[in-house]
Motif scaffolding. Structure first.
Motif, PDB file in Angstrom:
ATOM      1  N   GLY A 192       0.641   5.390  -9.417  1.00  0.00           N
ATOM      2  CA  GLY A 192      -0.542   4.929  -8.703  1.00  0.00           C
ATOM      3  C   GLY A 192      -0.813   3.447  -8.904  1.00  0.00           C
ATOM      4  N   THR A 193       0.235   2.687  -9.165  1.00  0.00           N
ATOM      5  CA  THR A 193       0.083   1.252  -9.419  1.00  0.00           C
ATOM      6  C   THR A 193       0.919   0.478  -8.406  1.00  0.00           C
ATOM      7  OG1 THR A 193      -0.103   1.771 -11.776  1.00  0.00           O
ATOM      8  CG2 THR A 193       0.254  -0.531 -11.201  1.00  0.00           C
ATOM      9  N   PRO A 194       0.284  -0.259  -7.497  1.00  0.00           N
ATOM     10  CA  PRO A 194       1.053  -0.908  -6.435  1.00  0.00           C
ATOM     11  C   PRO A 194       1.784  -2.163  -6.893  1.00  0.00           C
ATOM     12  CG  PRO A 194      -1.261  -1.465  -6.216  1.00  0.00           C
ATOM     13  CD  PRO A 194      -1.168  -0.457  -7.351  1.00  0.00           C
ATOM     14  N   VAL A 195       2.926  -2.429  -6.263  1.00  0.00           N
ATOM     15  CA  VAL A 195       3.591  -3.739  -6.370  1.00  0.00           C
ATOM     16  C   VAL A 195       2.870  -4.649  -5.383  1.00  0.00           C
ATOM     17  CG1 VAL A 195       5.717  -5.033  -5.940  1.00  0.00           C
ATOM     18  CG2 VAL A 195       5.814  -2.762  -7.017  1.00  0.00           C
ATOM     19  N   VAL A 196       2.203  -5.697  -5.886  1.00  0.00           N
ATOM     20  CA  VAL A 196       1.347  -6.506  -5.020  1.00  0.00           C
ATOM     21  C   VAL A 196       1.960  -7.853  -4.658  1.00  0.00           C
ATOM     22  CG1 VAL A 196      -0.741  -5.405  -5.883  1.00  0.00           C
ATOM     23  CG2 VAL A 196       0.043  -7.552  -6.941  1.00  0.00           C
ATOM     24  N   THR A 197       2.992  -8.269  -5.383  1.00  0.00           N
ATOM     25  CA  THR A 197       3.593  -9.568  -5.102  1.00  0.00           C
ATOM     26  C   THR A 197       5.015  -9.565  -5.637  1.00  0.00           C
ATOM     27  OG1 THR A 197       3.231 -11.978  -5.284  1.00  0.00           O
ATOM     28  CG2 THR A 197       2.764 -10.666  -7.250  1.00  0.00           C
ATOM     29  N   GLY A 198       5.872 -10.436  -5.107  1.00  0.00           N
ATOM     30  CA  GLY A 198       7.249 -10.411  -5.563  1.00  0.00           C
ATOM     31  C   GLY A 198       8.008 -11.660  -5.184  1.00  0.00           C
ATOM     32  N   PRO A 223      10.027  -2.183   2.874  1.00  0.00           N
ATOM     33  CA  PRO A 223       9.657  -0.923   3.534  1.00  0.00           C
ATOM     34  C   PRO A 223       8.952   0.100   2.634  1.00  0.00           C
ATOM     35  CG  PRO A 223      11.776  -1.636   4.343  1.00  0.00           C
ATOM     36  CD  PRO A 223      11.418  -2.570   3.219  1.00  0.00           C
ATOM     37  N   GLY A 224       9.437   0.318   1.431  1.00  0.00           N
ATOM     38  CA  GLY A 224       8.838   1.363   0.606  1.00  0.00           C
ATOM     39  C   GLY A 224       7.595   0.933  -0.146  1.00  0.00           C
ATOM     40  N   LEU A 225       7.334  -0.360  -0.147  1.00  0.00           N
ATOM     41  CA  LEU A 225       6.293  -0.878  -1.036  1.00  0.00           C
ATOM     42  C   LEU A 225       4.944  -1.085  -0.365  1.00  0.00           C
ATOM     43  CD1 LEU A 225       8.309  -3.630  -2.967  1.00  0.00           C
ATOM     44  CD2 LEU A 225       7.930  -1.248  -3.628  1.00  0.00           C
ATOM     45  N   ALA A 226       4.905  -0.945   0.949  1.00  0.00           N
ATOM     46  CA  ALA A 226       3.729  -1.362   1.723  1.00  0.00           C
ATOM     47  C   ALA A 226       2.399  -0.981   1.064  1.00  0.00           C
ATOM     48  CB  ALA A 226       3.801  -0.758   3.120  1.00  0.00           C
ATOM     49  N   ASN A 227       1.515  -1.950   0.928  1.00  0.00           N
ATOM     50  CA  ASN A 227       0.132  -1.708   0.512  1.00  0.00           C
ATOM     51  C   ASN A 227      -0.698  -2.913   0.936  1.00  0.00           C
ATOM     52  OD1 ASN A 227      -0.253  -3.634  -1.882  1.00  0.00           O
ATOM     53  ND2 ASN A 227       1.620  -2.536  -2.484  1.00  0.00           N
TER      54      ASN A 227
END
Lengths: 355, 355
Positions: A140-146, A46-50
């Motif tokens: 300003g750096t997104p989490v893109v994978t996990g 939920p909080g990570l959406a990009n």
């Protein structure tokens, strides 16, 4: 009282085992099946959406970039998971971003791998995930994978987080110890030893009434301010495990030069000094998570310090010493009465699980 | 007898605690100090040496690349750490490389984070590190950056590994479910369910005399062979956790089409079928680590299969089904006597800690 401000999952978590099944992480949440999907949708995503993360493919696809790439990774095993000034999530995001930043790289993207112990309270996970989202947003750096995995009760320690970071280096001289010369100035961007002592005080449940808080913060913006200050910056390093002592020991080893640190110039706030004395620790060897040790060219320190002082994360920046010619090359602390003490890389066991 | 072929650290490791201190991992190895440096030099770095890793800076610096970037990460918690056909190290390298490969990306670099439990036998670590070096060498993808942490005895489970991977996508049509149409062919590049069952048999110490081995392997070369075969490849996915069932369930969800899988076409070797029956598992839901589910355009399957058969990692490739128009869209198994059974994404708890 700081007692109880940390979430010491090893102890407290196990007391939550009597709570309802939907209050805590279960093995099935890590199985990769339907329950994993629902768990991710409810508690992780939920909080990570990009735009890069949302397709949830095997890999995130990022746009092309010009320039050399930087890659780094860190595993975080801090206990307690939550402590004054931060938690394992903020630490994981900031630590990895800062490892890119001190290379002079612009952070582009983060990966995030969670290994949860069965029984981890979902409330703790939700707070940590909110903290991750907050720190990534701040930087300003997104989490893109996990990835998420679950291990059985008593086979883990609440929550381990591993982040990796991708950054890009614009053209220009590289920040590397090879350019350092005798006479270069050594700066630090603010008070030292706050992170490690905040964690230790929370872990030990010491009855200290203090405002001691972790300094964990993303520092790419501060690095950008220093590098573009007009004062020549030659080398940056975030003094995490091993503290400032570890960084200056590395400087000696990598340059063949000596280091002199002025004890009186070291920014050690009173609560830090007090906690360090209680715990029998030397603030020079204690981990920081929101500070940078800087080597600036001789005469350039002042401009770099001015740039720091104009940035919210560098208000406490000071000059602490210099590179010197010395045979044999050593790092030395010059005490207030002119004595000299050798600064060594800590042996390693003083501060377990601090990050 | 497979009993004892796996290194079940949770049990066996704790019996090694009486061995000499220099036989196992100690907390001090993770402190970030002098002992960590020596530990890395002796046990972690020797097999990994490459120009990007060797400077041991905060981040590895990689040359510029053209094309979109791919980033992925996986945490590995498999138990036992060693099992027939592989170990956690080979799994970590292959899993991350394959997550890049199935996107059509060329893997460039890996990061490696180790979280070790105090007491992990150094002999196990050394074997796992050799395996990591071997798999990275086999794939031609270097480990460029890493981290090591140690947690106290009984706070971890021997060894956890998290890898992240960076790859580059050359220009051309993307492999994505959006291009899939009714009539497209579904292939798998070889026998299924070997990895998951090899691990489960090793973990449970089942008295099966068999050649059941994990299929863990890096697959970027096989993907390259398929993509350049002349037959149009639309989508690739490595059926790890959740198995082939998880992949086809995702295909239905992502395309709105149905899937038909021919039970008789599924490549399930006799030892796999035997072990699955013993354990009460459906091979469709069991994890693979060296296989790919492929969606090829209608009529293109044969050329893609020929390319597989000419590659050492694709000799057992077969067509197993097709995409169909169906309302409601479902994944169905067509049995040998023409019956139909719905294939569901597994719930999630059948196979804990399989990767």
């Amino acid at each position: 009282m700081l007692r109880g401000t940390g979430t010491a999952v090893s102890g407290e978590m196990r007391n939550t085992m009597k709570t309802r099944a939907d209050d805590h992480v279960m093995l099935v949440h890590g199985g990769g099946g339907e329950m994993t999907r629902r768990f991710l949708d409810a508690h992780v995503l939920p909080g990570l959406a990009n735009e890069f993360l949302d397709p949830l493919l095997d890999s995130a696809v990022l746009p092309p970039v010009e320039g050399s790439l930087c890659m780094t990774t860190d595993a975080f095993v801090v206990q307690p998971l939550e402590f004054p000034g931060g938690d394992i999530g903020r630490l994981a995001v900031c630590g990895t971003i800062n490892d890119l930043a001190v290379m002079g790289a612009r952070p582009l993207a983060l990966s995030l791998a969670l290994v949860m112990e069965e029984g981890l309270p979902l409330a703790v996970l939700d707070r940590v995930m909110a903290s991750i989202a907050g720190a990534a947003g701040e930087a300003g750096t997104p989490v893109v994978t996990g990835d998420t995995k679950v291990v059985e009760r008593n086979r883990g320690d609440g929550l381990l987080i591993t982040t990796a970071g991708l950054g890009v280096l614009d053209e220009g001289p590289r920040l590397a110890p090879g350019r350092i010369e005798a006479g270069d100035e050594i700066l630090v961007t603010g008070p030292i030893a706050e992170h490690g002592l905040a964690v230790m005080v929370a872990r030990e449940g010491l009855g200290i009434t203090s405002r001691l808080e972790s300094d964990a913060a993303p520092l790419a913006g501060l690095v950008e301010a220093m590098v573009s200050s007009g004062g020549e910056v030659k080398f940056l390093r975030d003094p995490t495990r091993g503290g400032v002592a570890g960084v200056v020991a590395d400087l000696v080893e990598d340059t063949g030069l000596g280091v002199e640190i002025e004890e009186e110039a070291l920014p050690v706030p009173a609560p830090v000094r007090h906690a360090a004395e209680l715990l029998g620790l030397d603030p020079l060897t204690v981990a920081n998570e929101g500070k940078i040790v800087v080597v600036a060219a001789k005469g350039a320190g002042e401009r770099v310090l001015e740039a720091c002082h104009a940035h919210p994360r560098g208000k406490g920046a000071v000059r602490i010493g210099r590179m010197v010619r010395a045979e044999p090359p050593l790092a030395e602390l010059i005490t207030s009465i002119g004595g000299r003490r050798i600064i060594q890389r800590p042996y390693g066991e003083e501060l377990p699980r601090i990050c």
